[in-house]
Design a protein around this motif. Sequence first.
Motif, PDB file in Angstrom:
ATOM      1  N   GLY A   1       4.779   0.276   2.152  1.00  0.00           N
ATOM      2  CA  GLY A   1       5.027  -0.800   3.110  1.00  0.00           C
ATOM      3  C   GLY A   1       3.745  -1.453   3.591  1.00  0.00           C
ATOM      4  O   GLY A   1       3.662  -2.686   3.704  1.00  0.00           O
ATOM      5  N   MET A   2       2.718  -0.637   3.844  1.00  0.00           N
ATOM      6  CA  MET A   2       1.450  -1.190   4.295  1.00  0.00           C
ATOM      7  C   MET A   2       0.783  -2.000   3.184  1.00  0.00           C
ATOM      8  O   MET A   2       0.211  -3.069   3.440  1.00  0.00           O
ATOM      9  CB  MET A   2       0.514  -0.082   4.746  1.00  0.00           C
ATOM     10  CG  MET A   2      -0.840  -0.604   5.218  1.00  0.00           C
ATOM     11  SD  MET A   2      -1.924   0.719   5.751  1.00  0.00           S
ATOM     12  CE  MET A   2      -3.423  -0.215   6.056  1.00  0.00           C
ATOM     13  N   ALA A   3       0.840  -1.508   1.955  1.00  0.00           N
ATOM     14  CA  ALA A   3       0.239  -2.235   0.839  1.00  0.00           C
ATOM     15  C   ALA A   3       0.909  -3.586   0.653  1.00  0.00           C
ATOM     16  O   ALA A   3       0.237  -4.607   0.436  1.00  0.00           O
ATOM     17  CB  ALA A   3       0.356  -1.407  -0.442  1.00  0.00           C
ATOM     18  N   GLN A   4       2.226  -3.600   0.750  1.00  0.00           N
ATOM     19  CA  GLN A   4       2.952  -4.860   0.637  1.00  0.00           C
ATOM     20  C   GLN A   4       2.549  -5.823   1.755  1.00  0.00           C
ATOM     21  O   GLN A   4       2.286  -7.003   1.521  1.00  0.00           O
ATOM     22  CB  GLN A   4       4.458  -4.606   0.675  1.00  0.00           C
ATOM     23  CG  GLN A   4       5.286  -5.834   0.339  1.00  0.00           C
ATOM     24  CD  GLN A   4       6.731  -5.681   0.745  1.00  0.00           C
ATOM     25  OE1 GLN A   4       7.046  -5.623   1.927  1.00  0.00           O
ATOM     26  NE2 GLN A   4       7.620  -5.629  -0.251  1.00  0.00           N
ATOM     27  N   SER A   5       2.488  -5.291   2.977  1.00  0.00           N
ATOM     28  CA  SER A   5       2.122  -6.125   4.128  1.00  0.00           C
ATOM     29  C   SER A   5       0.702  -6.647   4.010  1.00  0.00           C
ATOM     30  O   SER A   5       0.441  -7.835   4.232  1.00  0.00           O
ATOM     31  CB  SER A   5       2.273  -5.313   5.423  1.00  0.00           C
ATOM     32  OG  SER A   5       3.616  -4.921   5.636  1.00  0.00           O
ATOM     33  N   LEU A   6      -0.234  -5.771   3.649  1.00  0.00           N
ATOM     34  CA  LEU A   6      -1.637  -6.171   3.558  1.00  0.00           C
ATOM     35  C   LEU A   6      -1.837  -7.209   2.465  1.00  0.00           C
ATOM     36  O   LEU A   6      -2.551  -8.206   2.664  1.00  0.00           O
ATOM     37  CB  LEU A   6      -2.508  -4.940   3.286  1.00  0.00           C
ATOM     38  CG  LEU A   6      -4.017  -5.181   3.167  1.00  0.00           C
ATOM     39  CD1 LEU A   6      -4.562  -5.824   4.444  1.00  0.00           C
ATOM     40  CD2 LEU A   6      -4.745  -3.870   2.864  1.00  0.00           C
ATOM     41  N   CYS A   7      -1.205  -7.002   1.313  1.00  0.00           N
ATOM     42  CA  CYS A   7      -1.337  -7.957   0.216  1.00  0.00           C
ATOM     43  C   CYS A   7      -0.770  -9.315   0.622  1.00  0.00           C
ATOM     44  O   CYS A   7      -1.377 -10.365   0.368  1.00  0.00           O
ATOM     45  CB  CYS A   7      -0.620  -7.433  -1.024  1.00  0.00           C
ATOM     46  SG  CYS A   7      -0.838  -8.449  -2.494  1.00  0.00           S
ATOM     47  N   ALA A   8       0.391  -9.303   1.284  1.00  0.00           N
ATOM     48  CA  ALA A   8       1.011 -10.555   1.706  1.00  0.00           C
ATOM     49  C   ALA A   8       0.160 -11.274   2.746  1.00  0.00           C
ATOM     50  O   ALA A   8       0.002 -12.499   2.703  1.00  0.00           O
ATOM     51  CB  ALA A   8       2.413 -10.280   2.263  1.00  0.00           C
ATOM     52  N   VAL A   9      -0.398 -10.527   3.686  1.00  0.00           N
ATOM     53  CA  VAL A   9      -1.240 -11.134   4.717  1.00  0.00           C
ATOM     54  C   VAL A   9      -2.481 -11.761   4.091  1.00  0.00           C
ATOM     55  O   VAL A   9      -2.842 -12.912   4.392  1.00  0.00           O
ATOM     56  CB  VAL A   9      -1.631 -10.094   5.782  1.00  0.00           C
ATOM     57  CG1 VAL A   9      -2.762 -10.619   6.673  1.00  0.00           C
ATOM     58  CG2 VAL A   9      -0.429  -9.738   6.642  1.00  0.00           C
TER      59      VAL A   9
ATOM     60  N   GLY B   1      -5.457   1.897  -0.440  1.00  0.00           N
ATOM     61  CA  GLY B   1      -4.569   2.968  -0.890  1.00  0.00           C
ATOM     62  C   GLY B   1      -5.336   4.220  -1.274  1.00  0.00           C
ATOM     63  O   GLY B   1      -4.940   5.339  -0.918  1.00  0.00           O
ATOM     64  N   ALA B   2      -6.442   4.034  -1.992  1.00  0.00           N
ATOM     65  CA  ALA B   2      -7.274   5.176  -2.374  1.00  0.00           C
ATOM     66  C   ALA B   2      -7.842   5.858  -1.138  1.00  0.00           C
ATOM     67  O   ALA B   2      -7.912   7.101  -1.066  1.00  0.00           O
ATOM     68  CB  ALA B   2      -8.403   4.722  -3.296  1.00  0.00           C
ATOM     69  N   LEU B   3      -8.251   5.072  -0.133  1.00  0.00           N
ATOM     70  CA  LEU B   3      -8.804   5.628   1.101  1.00  0.00           C
ATOM     71  C   LEU B   3      -7.774   6.480   1.835  1.00  0.00           C
ATOM     72  O   LEU B   3      -8.096   7.578   2.323  1.00  0.00           O
ATOM     73  CB  LEU B   3      -9.299   4.499   2.006  1.00  0.00           C
ATOM     74  CG  LEU B   3      -9.835   4.923   3.379  1.00  0.00           C
ATOM     75  CD1 LEU B   3     -11.043   5.839   3.223  1.00  0.00           C
ATOM     76  CD2 LEU B   3     -10.191   3.695   4.217  1.00  0.00           C
ATOM     77  N   ILE B   4      -6.540   5.999   1.906  1.00  0.00           N
ATOM     78  CA  ILE B   4      -5.486   6.793   2.554  1.00  0.00           C
ATOM     79  C   ILE B   4      -5.283   8.100   1.797  1.00  0.00           C
ATOM     80  O   ILE B   4      -5.105   9.168   2.402  1.00  0.00           O
ATOM     81  CB  ILE B   4      -4.176   5.992   2.624  1.00  0.00           C
ATOM     82  CG1 ILE B   4      -4.353   4.757   3.502  1.00  0.00           C
ATOM     83  CG2 ILE B   4      -3.046   6.860   3.178  1.00  0.00           C
ATOM     84  CD1 ILE B   4      -3.165   3.814   3.480  1.00  0.00           C
ATOM     85  N   GLY B   5      -5.332   8.033   0.467  1.00  0.00           N
ATOM     86  CA  GLY B   5      -5.212   9.256  -0.317  1.00  0.00           C
ATOM     87  C   GLY B   5      -6.348  10.223  -0.058  1.00  0.00           C
ATOM     88  O   GLY B   5      -6.137  11.441   0.025  1.00  0.00           O
TER      89      GLY B   5
ATOM     90  N   LEU C   1      -1.196   4.363  -6.558  1.00  0.00           N
ATOM     91  CA  LEU C   1       0.090   3.942  -7.121  1.00  0.00           C
ATOM     92  C   LEU C   1       0.961   3.251  -6.068  1.00  0.00           C
ATOM     93  O   LEU C   1       1.658   2.268  -6.378  1.00  0.00           O
ATOM     94  CB  LEU C   1       0.824   5.139  -7.717  1.00  0.00           C
ATOM     95  CG  LEU C   1       0.226   5.722  -8.994  1.00  0.00           C
ATOM     96  CD1 LEU C   1       1.036   6.915  -9.478  1.00  0.00           C
ATOM     97  CD2 LEU C   1       0.162   4.658 -10.091  1.00  0.00           C
ATOM     98  N   CYS C   2       0.938   3.758  -4.836  1.00  0.00           N
ATOM     99  CA  CYS C   2       1.702   3.106  -3.767  1.00  0.00           C
ATOM    100  C   CYS C   2       1.146   1.709  -3.494  1.00  0.00           C
ATOM    101  O   CYS C   2       1.908   0.756  -3.266  1.00  0.00           O
ATOM    102  CB  CYS C   2       1.650   3.940  -2.492  1.00  0.00           C
ATOM    103  SG  CYS C   2       2.601   5.474  -2.563  1.00  0.00           S
ATOM    104  N   ALA C   3      -0.173   1.589  -3.514  1.00  0.00           N
ATOM    105  CA  ALA C   3      -0.802   0.281  -3.308  1.00  0.00           C
ATOM    106  C   ALA C   3      -0.439  -0.673  -4.440  1.00  0.00           C
ATOM    107  O   ALA C   3      -0.136  -1.850  -4.205  1.00  0.00           O
ATOM    108  CB  ALA C   3      -2.317   0.439  -3.212  1.00  0.00           C
ATOM    109  N   LEU C   4      -0.448  -0.178  -5.666  1.00  0.00           N
ATOM    110  CA  LEU C   4      -0.071  -1.004  -6.810  1.00  0.00           C
ATOM    111  C   LEU C   4       1.375  -1.471  -6.684  1.00  0.00           C
ATOM    112  O   LEU C   4       1.681  -2.648  -6.936  1.00  0.00           O
ATOM    113  CB  LEU C   4      -0.260  -0.200  -8.102  1.00  0.00           C
ATOM    114  CG  LEU C   4       0.150  -0.903  -9.399  1.00  0.00           C
ATOM    115  CD1 LEU C   4      -0.695  -2.146  -9.632  1.00  0.00           C
ATOM    116  CD2 LEU C   4       0.035   0.062 -10.582  1.00  0.00           C
ATOM    117  N   ALA C   5       2.263  -0.559  -6.288  1.00  0.00           N
ATOM    118  CA  ALA C   5       3.675  -0.922  -6.113  1.00  0.00           C
ATOM    119  C   ALA C   5       3.825  -1.988  -5.039  1.00  0.00           C
ATOM    120  O   ALA C   5       4.640  -2.916  -5.180  1.00  0.00           O
ATOM    121  CB  ALA C   5       4.488   0.320  -5.746  1.00  0.00           C
TER     122      ALA C   5
END
Length: 322
Positions: A78-86, A106-110, A225-229
């Motif tokens: 959800g955050m990756a989608q939001s950040l990319c859209a913003v 995403g890598a940083l969160i991991g 992978l979550c960031a890519l999705a």
Amino acid sequence: MANPSGGRVVGALSKFSLIVVLAVLWVAFSLWNPSVFATWGNVQAILLQQATVGLLALAVMVPLVAGHYDLSAGFQFGMAQSLCAVLVLKEGWNPVVSIAAVLAVGALIGVINGQLITRLELPSFTTTLGTGLVVLGISELLTSNQVISGTAATWFLDLGRGKVLGLPLPFVYLAVVAVVLFVLLELTVWGRRAYAVGANPVAAQLSGIAADRLVRQSFVTTGVLCALAGCISVTSLGGSSPVVGFGSLLPAFAGAFLGATSIRPGRYNVVGTVIAVFVIGVGIIGLQQKGAQIYVQDLFNGGALLVAVIFATLARRRRAKA
């Protein structure tokens, strides 16, 4: 005296059970609703819709192989989608730079998840739930809890809406990721060590495997992978939703757990996970096209989890008695 041929038949049925279920569901819905379900357009729609779910299922599967849970995966998506859209739709950033930034986050969160779990020896279940809620809060801050939409370069949107040989590009991305993960887990030393850590971390550590480092790498893989999705989702939808993270975690885990009952029964595996995602997707979409209510999705995902847990428990009991 045990019947060897009977044992082989049971083993084959267990190994390919999800493929059989997928085929049966497809034939059943094609006969029940031929004018809608049994069309190439519907195949494309299913491949497109389940591609993101498949990526998330693979994302949560990697730490499971190493013996850990990542409950923050849905919120990371959800955050990756939001950040990319913003960045792309609201701030007008270059899409390539934006995608790179989202992948880095995403890598940083991991990294953070992996460090908390290995350095501080915190339980992955509650730790990732906590980090997931923090990520959710950041997402709400980024978007003011609003849907993000806007204009973007055509080529950026085509990354999620285009087709290759009639196949939606998001499905192609899923296939590429699945092949890479299959090679990594099944054909490399890293993969063998990951399964060893998941089976018995103490024994793996005593045998010289750097278990903690491997666990950290698995969480970084999940984050990427979550960031890519999330980025793929934005290219496909042309925007973001503030609630997408809430509904994405259960389907991901349902796919990963159900996938462990087939192909390599008793082990989390790439092929089984991908097939499981489409088994669930075909069932849900087939029923919805005949007028089933929205709650059927939760019923299918929850049922898949229950079936997976039951099969896993029975398998452990059989091995214990052997």
